[in-house]
Design an enzyme around this catalytic site. Sequence first.
Site, mmCIF file in Angstrom:
data_model
loop_
_atom_site.group_PDB
_atom_site.id
_atom_site.type_symbol
_atom_site.label_atom_id
_atom_site.label_comp_id
_atom_site.label_asym_id
_atom_site.label_seq_id
_atom_site.Cartn_x
_atom_site.Cartn_y
_atom_site.Cartn_z
ATOM 1 N N GLU A 30 0.805 -1.235 0.000
ATOM 2 C CA GLU A 30 0.000 0.000 0.000
ATOM 3 C C GLU A 30 0.831 1.275 0.000
ATOM 4 O O GLU A 30 0.554 2.212 0.752
ATOM 5 C CB GLU A 30 -0.971 -0.018 1.189
ATOM 6 C CG GLU A 30 -1.891 -1.226 1.165
ATOM 7 C CD GLU A 30 -2.750 -1.374 2.411
ATOM 8 O OE1 GLU A 30 -2.699 -0.511 3.292
ATOM 9 O OE2 GLU A 30 -3.476 -2.387 2.496
ATOM 10 N N GLU B 195 -6.381 -10.370 -1.367
ATOM 11 C CA GLU B 195 -7.209 -10.139 -0.168
ATOM 12 C C GLU B 195 -8.684 -10.014 -0.548
ATOM 13 O O GLU B 195 -9.400 -9.149 -0.040
ATOM 14 C CB GLU B 195 -6.751 -8.860 0.562
ATOM 15 C CG GLU B 195 -5.285 -8.863 0.936
ATOM 16 C CD GLU B 195 -4.833 -7.653 1.746
ATOM 17 O OE1 GLU B 195 -5.697 -6.873 2.213
ATOM 18 O OE2 GLU B 195 -3.619 -7.490 1.913
HETATM 19 O O1 G3I Z 1 -5.921 -9.505 18.697
HETATM 20 C C1 G3I Z 1 -6.610 -8.401 19.304
HETATM 21 C C2 G3I Z 1 -7.571 -8.900 20.358
HETATM 22 O O2 G3I Z 1 -6.859 -9.534 21.391
HETATM 23 C C3 G3I Z 1 -8.385 -7.704 20.888
HETATM 24 O O3 G3I Z 1 -9.308 -8.153 21.836
HETATM 25 C C4 G3I Z 1 -9.096 -7.030 19.731
HETATM 26 C C5 G3I Z 1 -9.923 -5.821 20.184
HETATM 27 O O4 G3I Z 1 -10.411 -5.099 19.089
HETATM 28 O O5 G3I Z 1 -8.123 -6.597 18.773
HETATM 29 C C6 G3I Z 1 -7.370 -7.672 18.221
HETATM 30 O O6 G3I Z 1 -6.421 -7.175 17.304
HETATM 31 C C7 G3I Z 1 -6.960 -6.701 16.085
HETATM 32 C C8 G3I Z 1 -6.410 -7.569 14.960
HETATM 33 O O7 G3I Z 1 -6.833 -7.051 13.727
HETATM 34 C C9 G3I Z 1 -6.876 -9.029 15.057
HETATM 35 O O8 G3I Z 1 -8.192 -9.150 14.651
HETATM 36 C C10 G3I Z 1 -6.497 -5.276 15.903
HETATM 37 O O9 G3I Z 1 -7.116 -4.463 16.867
HETATM 38 C C11 G3I Z 1 -6.884 -4.790 14.509
HETATM 39 O O10 G3I Z 1 -6.298 -3.510 14.267
HETATM 40 C C12 G3I Z 1 -6.358 -5.747 13.454
HETATM 41 O O11 G3I Z 1 -6.860 -5.332 12.200
HETATM 42 C C13 G3I Z 1 -6.242 -5.916 11.063
HETATM 43 C C14 G3I Z 1 -5.868 -4.793 10.106
HETATM 44 O O12 G3I Z 1 -5.384 -5.327 8.900
HETATM 45 C C15 G3I Z 1 -4.771 -3.905 10.685
HETATM 46 O O13 G3I Z 1 -3.580 -4.591 10.796
HETATM 47 C C16 G3I Z 1 -7.237 -6.864 10.413
HETATM 48 O O14 G3I Z 1 -7.421 -8.016 11.236
HETATM 49 C C17 G3I Z 1 -6.718 -7.312 9.060
HETATM 50 O O15 G3I Z 1 -7.723 -8.029 8.372
HETATM 51 C C18 G3I Z 1 -6.353 -6.094 8.226
HETATM 52 O O16 G3I Z 1 -5.804 -6.546 7.001
HETATM 53 C C19 G3I Z 1 -5.405 -5.540 6.078
HETATM 54 C C20 G3I Z 1 -4.181 -6.080 5.361
HETATM 55 O O17 G3I Z 1 -3.175 -6.401 6.293
HETATM 56 C C21 G3I Z 1 -3.668 -5.078 4.335
HETATM 57 N N1 G3I Z 1 -4.737 -4.679 3.407
HETATM 58 C C22 G3I Z 1 -5.956 -4.208 4.028
HETATM 59 C C23 G3I Z 1 -6.498 -5.229 5.027
HETATM 60 C C24 G3I Z 1 -7.785 -4.719 5.661
HETATM 61 O O18 G3I Z 1 -7.582 -3.560 6.402
#
Ligand code: G3I
Length: 419
Positions: A213, A320
């Site tokens: 990105e 994705e």
């Molecule tokens: O693991 C913790 C959990 O312990 C906690 O209770 C919970 C509370 O909200 O958060 C959990 O962590 C989250 C994690 O995902 C696991 O689900 C983070 O807050 C959250 O920020 C994180 O979001 C991820 C996001 O990227 C940011 O890294 C998404 O899962 C993931 O699907 C998303 O993926 C991105 C790709 O990497 C890049 N392209 C876009 C795509 C969508 O945004």
Amino acid sequence: MKAFNRRLVIQPGYVATFALVMAATAGTAAPGGALKDAFKEHFPIGTAVNRNMVVGGAGFRRSAEQNEKDIALVKEQFNQITAENDMKWQLIHPREGADGYEFGPADAFVNFGSSNKMTVVGHTLVWHSQTPNWVFAGTNPAPVVTNAAPLAAANTNAPGTNRFGPGRFGGGFGRYNGPRASRDELLQRMRDHIHTVVGRYKGKVKSWDVVNEALADGNGTNVLRSSLWLEIIGPDFIAKAFQYAHEADPKAILRYNDYGLENAAKRKKLITLIKSLQAQTVPVHAIGSQAHLNVSITFETMDQTLAEIATLGLPIHITELDVNTAAGGQRGFGAEITNNTATTQGGLISDADRKLTDAYAGIFRAFLKHRDSVKMVTFWGANDANSWRGQGKPLLFDGNNQPKPAFDGVIAEAKKAAN
Ligand code: G3I
């Protein structure tokens, strides 16, 4: 499971019981078979997996029992996996130094893939998001932010008029604002990180999202988005990242990965960037097109998108894929986590299942038309319950791991292509 067969001649009651037992022990009793088998002549079919899917137990979204079924679904339907989060810098390398790595979950992910004979994809090495502050910290004062100041870095080898500026999330959303590392310090940290992570999984991770990105959104003239990588190192941070990854594993397929490439303006920026890298013989081996879509997507748009990306002469990996059916998400094809709440609001659109089915059918028709270029298709999650935008019910399996009508639509496209 893939052989689960409607033709079994058993008393109806037994069939129902059998189906229930099978659904409880495996992911689903999808009569359409498995996605990975339907497309095996064309491309691997992958999914993002979260930590619980590779280590077991309950997660914050799923009970241990549900997670067991999710794992069974992953094994049944997919032959490629990407770590949804556990290889991001923030999680795999939270602290500075050689002792600052946390390899446990990423090791579990790679082992899960190897022991289930799945292609393993690494996501992601260099990203403006989910990178800890220490990476960018140093003793150089941060510049005074002004959107009018020209980019100071001498090396402007990627065309464009990138400027300093806070970007859409500047000053907020996790962006580090303190004194900065020098270009050389940041390059050294990037090199250490890439060599350590790619080196650890050399020969096991087949493809890496090296840079994620980096392109600017919108119709403006900036090719690259504002980020601390760009501001501290300069536009050649991208070339350097690919160079380091290639040194660490010369056989790995190195991808540039981005979202919104269905948008003509963003696609033009992709082509500008990749041509610039190719002119410098940077080892970029594939284009990752995330494809976070909504139901306004059409076969024609995907066809044109793939045809134009293919002119770069590189394999295209759909990295994705999901299709949002929430009312709030019908405007654009973005993937910013900060926008996600808005794009999953408003309930589902009317007739969501049918529109989702039509959208997926058109998308897969385009993938199959361009199968000389499309070499991998990965969904961003196995079922709606685990999706980052689960409220938009964007995947082929529901929260009970049952195939939705869109699953049948996708399988039907595979069958048409086989005839
Ligand atoms: O693991 C913790 C959990 O312990 C906690 O209770 C919970 C509370 O909200 O958060 C959990 O962590 C989250 C994690 O995902 C696991 O689900 C983070 O807050 C959250 O920020 C994180 O979001 C991820 C996001 O990227 C940011 O890294 C998404 O899962 C993931 O699907 C998303 O993926 C991105 C790709 O990497 C890049 N392209 C876009 C795509 C969508 O945004």
